[in-house]
Each structure stands twice: as structure tokens, then as C-alpha cells.
Design an enzyme around this catalytic site. Structure first.
Site, PDB file in Angstrom:
ATOM      1  N   ARG A  61       0.830  -1.215   0.000  1.00  0.00           N
ATOM      2  CA  ARG A  61       0.000   0.000   0.000  1.00  0.00           C
ATOM      3  C   ARG A  61       0.862   1.262   0.000  1.00  0.00           C
ATOM      4  O   ARG A  61       0.515   2.263  -0.622  1.00  0.00           O
ATOM      5  CB  ARG A  61      -0.941  -0.011   1.204  1.00  0.00           C
ATOM      6  N   HIS A  87      -6.973   8.079  11.425  1.00  0.00           N
ATOM      7  CA  HIS A  87      -6.537   6.676  11.351  1.00  0.00           C
ATOM      8  C   HIS A  87      -5.035   6.521  11.161  1.00  0.00           C
ATOM      9  O   HIS A  87      -4.566   5.494  10.695  1.00  0.00           O
ATOM     10  CB  HIS A  87      -7.313   5.953  10.238  1.00  0.00           C
ATOM     11  N   CYS A  89       7.982   1.259  17.133  1.00  0.00           N
ATOM     12  CA  CYS A  89       8.354  -0.014  17.748  1.00  0.00           C
ATOM     13  C   CYS A  89       7.288  -0.402  18.767  1.00  0.00           C
ATOM     14  O   CYS A  89       6.898   0.414  19.597  1.00  0.00           O
ATOM     15  CB  CYS A  89       9.711   0.149  18.430  1.00  0.00           C
ATOM     16  N   CYS A 124       9.234  -0.266  22.560  1.00  0.00           N
ATOM     17  CA  CYS A 124       9.722   0.945  23.228  1.00  0.00           C
ATOM     18  C   CYS A 124       9.122   2.214  22.626  1.00  0.00           C
ATOM     19  O   CYS A 124       9.418   3.310  23.074  1.00  0.00           O
ATOM     20  CB  CYS A 124      11.252   1.002  23.194  1.00  0.00           C
ATOM     21  N   CYS A 160      15.887  -1.505  20.462  1.00  0.00           N
ATOM     22  CA  CYS A 160      15.581  -2.644  21.352  1.00  0.00           C
ATOM     23  C   CYS A 160      15.314  -3.937  20.601  1.00  0.00           C
ATOM     24  O   CYS A 160      15.079  -4.967  21.214  1.00  0.00           O
ATOM     25  CB  CYS A 160      14.398  -2.295  22.251  1.00  0.00           C
ATOM     26  N   SER A 175     -18.052   6.109   3.238  1.00  0.00           N
ATOM     27  CA  SER A 175     -19.295   5.378   3.445  1.00  0.00           C
ATOM     28  C   SER A 175     -19.873   5.726   4.818  1.00  0.00           C
ATOM     29  O   SER A 175     -21.017   5.383   5.106  1.00  0.00           O
ATOM     30  CB  SER A 175     -19.054   3.871   3.310  1.00  0.00           C
ATOM     31  N   ASN A 217     -20.538  12.381  -2.810  1.00  0.00           N
ATOM     32  CA  ASN A 217     -20.260  10.947  -2.967  1.00  0.00           C
ATOM     33  C   ASN A 217     -20.799  10.497  -4.317  1.00  0.00           C
ATOM     34  O   ASN A 217     -21.704  11.135  -4.866  1.00  0.00           O
ATOM     35  CB  ASN A 217     -20.936  10.161  -1.826  1.00  0.00           C
ATOM     36  N   ALA A 276     -15.779  13.361  -6.483  1.00  0.00           N
ATOM     37  CA  ALA A 276     -15.231  14.459  -5.680  1.00  0.00           C
ATOM     38  C   ALA A 276     -14.347  15.368  -6.535  1.00  0.00           C
ATOM     39  O   ALA A 276     -14.376  16.586  -6.401  1.00  0.00           O
ATOM     40  CB  ALA A 276     -14.438  13.891  -4.509  1.00  0.00           C
TER      41      ALA A 276
END
Ligand code: OAD
Ligand code: ZN
Length: 246
Positions: free
Chosen positions: A69, A117, A125, A128, A149, A188, A212, A230
Site C-alpha cells: 500500500r 486513522h 516499535c 519501546c 531494542c 461510506s 459521494n 469528488a
């Protein structure tokens, strides 16, 4: 394109505008959405890829999927929708509250962005909590190890069952509540708590405009629904703004 008069009046008097965006705004940049016809979640099971348990079960597989991605996102360019949103800043106090992890609002020039998100460019990590941006770690198809670490490094994105970054969410909610117009673009609007954002806008008496390609869960709450891409509709709205702001 003809817009309804009530909307144009709102646009004329508005000072604060919020754009609440989802995967649909990046669809025209070549990044797949999650739901719908070609949606990612039609082909992959979210619980096998986008959860902490999945990562612990098979870290390399999950990492490889995010690497895939990341490659798509890195090649993608902001489209006319992102660019129009950035240009709205010339005329209004704009906040962008996004569910996307793809950085395209930033590349387009938007300044005030709340990422609900996370962001695929950041990693940390799991032991740590040291942060690594994607330039600081080796980006291969196997999960990197923390140089401090030795712990596993994961992408700084919100997985199923995880909390949203508290500050981003509460600032996003506040911006929505205080906005005069809230545009809900390319989402959505079924994933909570993110989908509370348009409700906060409503609670604050903001004018809710949906953009939309098809009706969503939100359509019945929206004050105005604009159906289409859009990347086509947002520049047209911006044209209207320019008519009375210049
Ligand atoms: P979805 O895939 O659920 O919804 C994308 C929406 O964009 C749909 O309503 C489409 O109709 C619309 N759409 C597609 N192309 C469009 C275009 N060119 N112009 C306008 N609209 C278009 O994506 P999200 O709502 O963003 O969460 O999904 C929410 C969350 O679910 C994501 O952030 C992700 C996912 O699981 C996490 O990863 C935590
Ligand atoms: Zn570490």
C-alpha cells in the site's frame, strides 16, 4: 452544474469549513476504496491484515501488505478534489478531518489536517515506542526491527479494535462542531468513532453537505447531497466561491 440556493447562501456567509474525507477522495488518484465494487475488503479479510492480533500472528505478511500500500500511495498524486480543498483555505478557515492514511491532503497543500486513522509514512516499535518515518527504516517486504531494542516495528495506523489518536479525534470533533459547513466527501460513513464527526457537525448546527458517487448511511441526515466524483464536484463548488469572493 446548478447548486441549490440555500447552499450558495450558506457558502457566502460561512467562515469555518470542515472537510471530513474518506477513501473516495483518493479513488481518482488510483488508491482503492475499502468498500464497494472494487473495494479492498471484498478481496481481503480485514481481521487477517488490519489488527494487532494479525500482526503478532504473521508480522511479515501484514508488513508486506502495508509495504504494497505504501508503494501505491508513494506513486499517487493528489487529484482535483484534494487540490480544491487546499484552495478553499484562501477563502475560509478550513480544517480537514480525514480517515485516510495516504498523505495526499498534505501533498495538495492543506495545512490544518486531523488524521483519525494514522499515517502510513510513520511507524513505531511495539516495545519501546520509538518512531521511525519510512526513510529511517529499511523498507523491504519483511518487518523491520527497532534499532534500539530489537522490537517489531509496525505502521502507525489505526487497526481494528484500536483507539483513535485522542487529540486528532477531539480536535476534529471540535472543528466539526464549530464549523458553518461540513462537507462529507468520499466516505461510506459506517466506521465509528470516525463517523461521529458529521454528527458533531450536526449537533453544532453546521450545514451538512455530502459529496459521494452514491447515497450512503449519511444521506438522510445531510442537508444537501451532491452525487458525483469528488474531483469534479469540489472544483465546481470552488468556482462558485471565487465568484463572490473575488
Ligand atoms: P469506504 O471504502 O468505506 O467508502 C468509500 C466511499 O467513497 C464510498 O461511499 C464510495 O461511494 C465513495 N467514492 C468512491 N469513489 C468516489 C469518488 N471518485 N468521489 C466521491 N466519492 C467516491 O472508505 P471509508 O469510508 O474511508 O479504516 O472507510 C472508512 C474506514 O474503513 C477506513 O479509514 C479504513 C476502513 O476499514 C481503517 O483502516 C481503520
Ligand atoms: Zn524499540
Amino acid at each position: 452544474m446548478e447548486f441549490k440556493k440555500e447552499f450558495l447562501q450558506k457558502l457566502q456567509s460561512a467562515k469555518k469549513i470542515v472537510f471530513f474525507t474518506g477513501a473516495g477522495i483518493s479513488a481518482e488518484s488510483g488508491i482503492s476504496t475499502f468498500r464497494g465494487k472494487d473495494g479492498i475488503w471484498n478481496k481481503m479479510k480485514p481481521e487477517e491484515l488490519a489488527s494487532f492480533d494479525a500482526f503478532m500472528r504473521n508480522p511479515d505478511l501484514v508488513w508486506e501488505w502495508y509495504q504494497h500500500r505504501r508503494d501505491i500511495v508513494n506513486k499517487a498524486q493528489p487529484n482535483a478534489g484534494h487540490t480544491a480543498i487546499a484552495e478553499f483555505e484562501k477563502f475560509f478557515d478550513v480544517s480537514v478531518v480525514t480517515q485516510n492514511i495516504d498523505n495526499l491532503h498534505r501533498s495538495a497543500g492543506s495545512k490544518k489536517i486531523f488524521e483519525l486513522h494514522g499515517n502510513i509514512e510513520r511507524n513505531f516499535c511495539i516495545n519501546c515506542h520509538t518512531f521511525y518515518n519510512s526513510l529511517e527504516i529499511e523498507l523491504s517486504n519483511t518487518v523491520p526491527k527497532c534499532s534500539k531494542c530489537g522490537g517489531l516495528v509496525r505502521p502507525d495506523v489505526v487497526w481494528f479494535g484500536e483507539m483513535l489518536p485522542q487529540d486528532e479525534f477531539s480536535e476534529g470533533e471540535k472543528a466539526a462542531e464549530w464549523s458553518d459547513i461540513c462537507f462529507v466527501v468520499g466516505t461510506s460513513a459506517v466506521v465509528y468513532p470516525a463517523a461521529y464527526i458529521p454528527m458533531s457537525a450536526k449537533r453544532g448546527d453546521s450545514y451538512l453537505v455530502e459529496v459521494n458517487i452514491e447515497p450512503t448511511e449519511l444521506s438522510s441526515y445531510a442537508d444537501y447531497s451532491l452525487f458525483g466524483k469528488a474531483g469534479e464536484i469540489l472544483p465546481k463548488i470552488l468556482e462558485e466561491v471565487k465568484k463572490f469572493k473575488s
